[in-house]
Design an enzyme around this catalytic site. Structure first.
Site, PDB file in Angstrom:
ATOM      1  N   GLU A 237      11.355   5.747  -1.757  1.00 50.27           N
ATOM      2  CA  GLU A 237      10.373   6.403  -0.895  1.00 50.27           C
ATOM      3  C   GLU A 237      11.055   7.085   0.290  1.00 50.27           C
ATOM      4  O   GLU A 237      12.028   6.553   0.836  1.00 50.27           O
ATOM      5  CB  GLU A 237       9.357   5.367  -0.384  1.00 50.27           C
ATOM      6  CG  GLU A 237       8.561   4.719  -1.511  1.00 50.27           C
ATOM      7  CD  GLU A 237       7.541   3.703  -1.013  1.00 50.27           C
ATOM      8  OE1 GLU A 237       7.285   3.618   0.203  1.00 50.27           O
ATOM      9  OE2 GLU A 237       6.997   2.977  -1.873  1.00 50.27           O
TER      10      GLU A 237
ATOM     11  N   ASP B 179       6.906  -1.511  -7.315  1.00 53.91           N
ATOM     12  CA  ASP B 179       6.841  -2.625  -6.369  1.00 53.91           C
ATOM     13  C   ASP B 179       5.375  -2.969  -6.063  1.00 53.91           C
ATOM     14  O   ASP B 179       5.095  -3.938  -5.356  1.00 53.91           O
ATOM     15  CB  ASP B 179       7.666  -2.368  -5.102  1.00 53.91           C
ATOM     16  CG  ASP B 179       7.244  -1.132  -4.334  1.00 53.91           C
ATOM     17  OD1 ASP B 179       6.289  -0.462  -4.756  1.00 53.91           O
ATOM     18  OD2 ASP B 179       7.877  -0.844  -3.298  1.00 53.91           O
ATOM     19  N   SER B 180       4.452  -2.216  -6.656  1.00 55.76           N
ATOM     20  CA  SER B 180       3.038  -2.612  -6.625  1.00 55.76           C
ATOM     21  C   SER B 180       2.858  -3.996  -7.235  1.00 55.76           C
ATOM     22  O   SER B 180       1.815  -4.623  -7.058  1.00 55.76           O
ATOM     23  CB  SER B 180       2.182  -1.590  -7.383  1.00 55.76           C
ATOM     24  OG  SER B 180       2.714  -1.358  -8.672  1.00 55.76           O
TER      25      SER B 180
ATOM     26  N   GLU C 160       2.088  10.901  -3.441  1.00 55.33           N
ATOM     27  CA  GLU C 160       0.982   9.923  -3.367  1.00 55.33           C
ATOM     28  C   GLU C 160       0.017  10.302  -2.241  1.00 55.33           C
ATOM     29  O   GLU C 160       0.438  10.532  -1.090  1.00 55.33           O
ATOM     30  CB  GLU C 160       1.550   8.505  -3.133  1.00 55.33           C
ATOM     31  CG  GLU C 160       0.444   7.461  -2.998  1.00 55.33           C
ATOM     32  CD  GLU C 160       0.907   6.026  -3.188  1.00 55.33           C
ATOM     33  OE1 GLU C 160       2.080   5.782  -3.520  1.00 55.33           O
ATOM     34  OE2 GLU C 160       0.057   5.129  -3.007  1.00 55.33           O
TER      35      GLU C 160
ATOM     36  N   ASP D  34      11.197   0.870  -9.339  1.00 54.34           N
ATOM     37  CA  ASP D  34      11.233   1.038  -7.889  1.00 54.34           C
ATOM     38  C   ASP D  34      12.438   0.339  -7.284  1.00 54.34           C
ATOM     39  O   ASP D  34      12.783  -0.788  -7.682  1.00 54.34           O
ATOM     40  CB  ASP D  34       9.974   0.410  -7.264  1.00 54.34           C
ATOM     41  CG  ASP D  34       8.890   1.440  -7.014  1.00 54.34           C
ATOM     42  OD1 ASP D  34       9.214   2.622  -6.782  1.00 54.34           O
ATOM     43  OD2 ASP D  34       7.706   1.051  -7.054  1.00 54.34           O
TER      44      ASP D  34
ATOM     45  N   LYS E 124      13.311   4.822  -8.357  1.00 47.32           N
ATOM     46  CA  LYS E 124      12.402   5.556  -7.475  1.00 47.32           C
ATOM     47  C   LYS E 124      12.566   5.003  -6.066  1.00 47.32           C
ATOM     48  O   LYS E 124      12.636   3.782  -5.892  1.00 47.32           O
ATOM     49  CB  LYS E 124      10.950   5.399  -7.960  1.00 47.32           C
ATOM     50  CG  LYS E 124       9.926   6.053  -7.027  1.00 47.32           C
ATOM     51  CD  LYS E 124       8.568   6.212  -7.684  1.00 47.32           C
ATOM     52  CE  LYS E 124       7.687   4.988  -7.675  1.00 47.32           C
ATOM     53  NZ  LYS E 124       7.355   4.481  -6.314  1.00 47.32           N
TER      54      LYS E 124
HETATM   55  O1  KIV Z   1       4.684   0.727  -6.976  1.00 51.31           O
HETATM   56  C1  KIV Z   1       3.973   1.492  -7.623  1.00 51.31           C
HETATM   57  O2  KIV Z   1       3.247   1.111  -8.546  1.00 51.31           O
HETATM   58  C2  KIV Z   1       4.005   2.896  -7.269  1.00 51.31           C
HETATM   59  C3  KIV Z   1       2.904   3.743  -7.819  1.00 51.31           C
HETATM   60  C4  KIV Z   1       1.668   3.464  -7.073  1.00 51.31           C
HETATM   61  C5  KIV Z   1       3.251   5.168  -7.830  1.00 51.31           C
HETATM   62  O3  KIV Z   1       4.851   3.350  -6.550  1.00 51.31           O
END
Ligand code: KIV
Length: 278
Positions: free
Chosen positions: A123, A53-54, A190, A92, A121
């Site tokens: 959080e 989600d970056s 992280e 994510d 993934k």
């Molecule tokens: O969203 C992302 O790119 C991430 C990484 C920074 C681990 O969660």
């Protein structure tokens, strides 16, 4: 016989990640959001590609990841997954898409069935254990993201190093244990002190990858645009400590990604300058 780098070896899967950990081979992970970069990463030997989600920050130019939607992730999964032969594709679950069991299942179904991702993934610590278990027993591989959790930035107030005092470190160790027990197949840490990264990795039954979590984790992950030195954050001069610019010495993009993989595998990256002390 020398291996032709255009002929990928067997696809990476969860069992392969576990074998890498057992063999002491570092796992090289990197984000990608489109076919061109995904193909470069796949050829360069990136073991795990994350549709992170970056993308809300490096593609959309936002200051946080919270506006990213499941539609965004599915769209970018579709751009990546069909073009990858060897790398394991993880995606994510974006902000609030796993706030309830039903939402988590719907979002996972979408990123895996429509998007082609092989792992999701999410959080959070022990409070996510019920969600992790609900997904895991239904065949959804889960990576649990601990430490700095960017989706919680509005609760935390800022992006900052986590687990610095002993109570917070103990709590994170416990979270990691509970999440692995609940069925997480991978942990991601992280922005935590390197010593805590080592403690969690030594205690973990599953592979642990880190971003700003020191050298003693089982693998490393970075954001593609950061290693190419083009993300808004680095161009604005706010380079996080753990970021290394691989676009040096006249490298092109493919060699930069190759250099990152080689440095993760050899342990050259991260150096002490990329790690946090307690
Ligand atoms: O969203 C992302 O790119 C991430 C990484 C920074 C681990 O969660």
């Amino acid at each position: 016989m020398t291996q032709d780098k255009t002929v990928p070896s067997a696809p990476v899967n969860i069992a392969g990640l576990r074998r890498m950990r057992e063999a002491g081979e570092k796992i090289a992970c990197l984000t990608a959001y489109d076919a061109s970069f995904a193909m470069i990463e796949d050829r360069a030997g990136v073991d795990v590609i994350l549709i992170g989600d970056s993308l809300g920050m490096v593609l959309h130019g936002g200051t946080t990841t919270t506006p990213v939607t499941v539609d965004d992730i599915v769209y970018h999964c579709k751009c990546v997954a069909p073009h990858v032969s060897r790398s394991f594709v993880m995606a994510d679950l974006p902000f609030l898409s796993y706030a309830t069991l039903d939402r988590a299942l719907d979002a996972s179904q979408r990123v895996m069935q429509e998007g082609g991702a092989k792992m999701v993934k999410l959080e959070g610590g022990r409070e996510q254990a019920a969600i992790v278990e609900y997904l895991a027993v239904r065949g959804v591989p889960v990576c649990a993201h601990l430490g700095l959790q960017p989706q919680f930035v509005h609760k935390m107030g800022a992006f900052k190093v986590q687990g610095r005092d002993e109570a917070a470190a103990e709590a994170m160790l416990h979270d990691a244990h509970v999440l692995a027990e609940a069925g997480a197949d991978l942990l991601l840490l992280e922005c935590i002190p390197a010593a805590l990264g080592q403690r969690i990795t030594e205690a973990s039954p599953v592979p642990v990858i880190g971003i700003g979590a020191g050298h003693e984790v089982d693998g490393q992950i970075l954001v593609l645009h950061d290693i190419l030195n083009i993300s808004p954050m680095v161009t604005l001069g706010r380079r996080p400590r753990f970021v290394k610019n691989y676009m040096v010495d006249g490298r092109d993009i493919e060699s930069a990604v190759g250099a990152y993989v080689a440095e993760v595998k050899s342990g050259v990256y991260p150096a002490s300058e990329h790690c946090f002390a307690a």
